[in-house]
Design a protein around this motif. Sequence first.
Motif, PDB file in Angstrom:
ATOM      1  N   CYS A 156      -7.621   6.255   4.497  1.00 14.43           N
ATOM      2  CA  CYS A 156      -6.241   5.775   4.370  1.00 14.43           C
ATOM      3  C   CYS A 156      -6.066   4.510   5.201  1.00 14.43           C
ATOM      4  N   LEU A 157      -5.541   3.464   4.596  1.00 19.26           N
ATOM      5  CA  LEU A 157      -5.357   2.195   5.296  1.00 19.26           C
ATOM      6  C   LEU A 157      -4.462   2.361   6.521  1.00 19.26           C
ATOM      7  N   VAL A 158      -3.378   3.100   6.397  1.00 20.13           N
ATOM      8  CA  VAL A 158      -2.425   3.246   7.507  1.00 20.13           C
ATOM      9  C   VAL A 158      -3.037   4.022   8.663  1.00 20.13           C
ATOM     10  N   ILE A 159      -3.940   4.938   8.363  1.00 21.46           N
ATOM     11  CA  ILE A 159      -4.576   5.730   9.406  1.00 21.46           C
ATOM     12  C   ILE A 159      -5.630   4.928  10.152  1.00 21.46           C
ATOM     13  N   SER A 160      -6.380   4.100   9.432  1.00 22.72           N
ATOM     14  CA  SER A 160      -7.565   3.498  10.050  1.00 22.72           C
ATOM     15  C   SER A 160      -7.516   2.000  10.312  1.00 22.72           C
ATOM     16  N   TYR A 204       0.836  -1.202   0.000  1.00 24.35           N
ATOM     17  CA  TYR A 204       0.000   0.000   0.000  1.00 24.35           C
ATOM     18  C   TYR A 204       0.873   1.256   0.000  1.00 24.35           C
ATOM     19  N   GLY A 205       1.953   1.230   0.771  1.00 33.38           N
ATOM     20  CA  GLY A 205       2.824   2.388   0.878  1.00 33.38           C
ATOM     21  C   GLY A 205       3.533   2.749  -0.407  1.00 33.38           C
ATOM     22  N   SER A 206       3.653   1.805  -1.323  1.00 35.72           N
ATOM     23  CA  SER A 206       4.306   2.084  -2.604  1.00 35.72           C
ATOM     24  C   SER A 206       3.304   2.238  -3.748  1.00 35.72           C
ATOM     25  N   SER A 207       2.004   2.177  -3.428  1.00 35.81           N
ATOM     26  CA  SER A 207       0.974   2.312  -4.449  1.00 35.81           C
ATOM     27  C   SER A 207       0.602   3.779  -4.636  1.00 35.81           C
ATOM     28  N   PRO A 208      -0.043   4.136  -5.745  1.00 36.20           N
ATOM     29  CA  PRO A 208      -0.420   5.542  -5.960  1.00 36.20           C
ATOM     30  C   PRO A 208      -1.286   6.118  -4.841  1.00 36.20           C
ATOM     31  N   VAL A 209      -2.191   5.310  -4.284  1.00 42.61           N
ATOM     32  CA  VAL A 209      -3.066   5.840  -3.234  1.00 42.61           C
ATOM     33  C   VAL A 209      -2.364   5.929  -1.892  1.00 42.61           C
ATOM     34  N   GLY A 210      -1.278   5.189  -1.716  1.00 36.95           N
ATOM     35  CA  GLY A 210      -0.561   5.227  -0.454  1.00 36.95           C
ATOM     36  C   GLY A 210       0.658   6.128  -0.463  1.00 36.95           C
ATOM     37  N   ALA A 211       1.152   6.458  -1.647  1.00 31.84           N
ATOM     38  CA  ALA A 211       2.409   7.211  -1.754  1.00 31.84           C
ATOM     39  C   ALA A 211       2.220   8.623  -2.278  1.00 31.84           C
ATOM     40  N   PHE A 212       0.974   9.089  -2.381  1.00 29.95           N
ATOM     41  CA  PHE A 212       0.773  10.385  -3.029  1.00 29.95           C
ATOM     42  C   PHE A 212       1.438  11.539  -2.265  1.00 29.95           C
ATOM     43  N   GLU A 233       3.842   4.301  14.277  1.00 31.14           N
ATOM     44  CA  GLU A 233       5.188   4.746  13.916  1.00 31.14           C
ATOM     45  C   GLU A 233       5.237   5.244  12.472  1.00 31.14           C
ATOM     46  N   LEU A 234       4.506   4.591  11.580  1.00 30.71           N
ATOM     47  CA  LEU A 234       4.452   5.056  10.191  1.00 30.71           C
ATOM     48  C   LEU A 234       3.824   6.446  10.112  1.00 30.71           C
TER      49      LEU A 234
END
Length: 229
Positions: free
Chosen positions: A140-144, A97-105, A162-163
């Motif tokens: 956002c996946l990382v947020i929720s 996810y972190g390297s995808s367009p929706v995760g890395a914008f 931490e992220l």
Amino acid sequence: MTEATAGAQATDGATAAPDPGPAHGTGPATPARPRRGRPPTFDRAEALAAATRLFWERGYEATSVTDLTAATGMRPGSLYAAFGDKRSLFEEVVRAYGSSPVGAFAAVALAEEPTAYGAFARILREAAAIYPDPSHPAGCLVISAATNVSAQDAGIQARLRELRNENQRVFEARLRRAVEEGELPPEADPKALAGYLATVIQGMSQQARDGATADDLARTAELALRAWP
């Protein structure tokens, strides 16, 4: 007419005698065993995408291994063999996810925009468009994804925290550079401004999950930009 029958026809039209079968009285030949079809090819990318969607929609705690096998079409043993346990799979999901367009914008905007204001304006406006996009789960996946986890999975919660904190540190570093380069006034507080921007972005993610539209979030983004020093 089969090829064998055609070859047995006489030139004057008479039908040749039936084939007497194998010599020496061995009886009819054993029919060849049909070949089995090739097993379906495992598509790791598709399985990972299905798992990502599930974790994104439900969060880490509420997603069971049974849910994952149903979503990916894999048996539990195959899932474990391909990705390890649930936690290992989730960690791979977060990396992808972190390297995808929706995760890395946000990272892309910080890298591409020549000014700090341009970078953060782009981040807020793109968040307003991306978070409620119906082509994927909201926010956002990382947020929720790990807002509520049991004690045994506290490591997952800590990892995502931490992220998020690392993202805020990156924001602060870019803002400090803006002060050094004269884009922001000397009295600007990069740490406070980074915290403010991160809070707005996290709030936009939750608002999207609660049904806010792209227009709703765009208005929030523009209001947030008015606080720029």
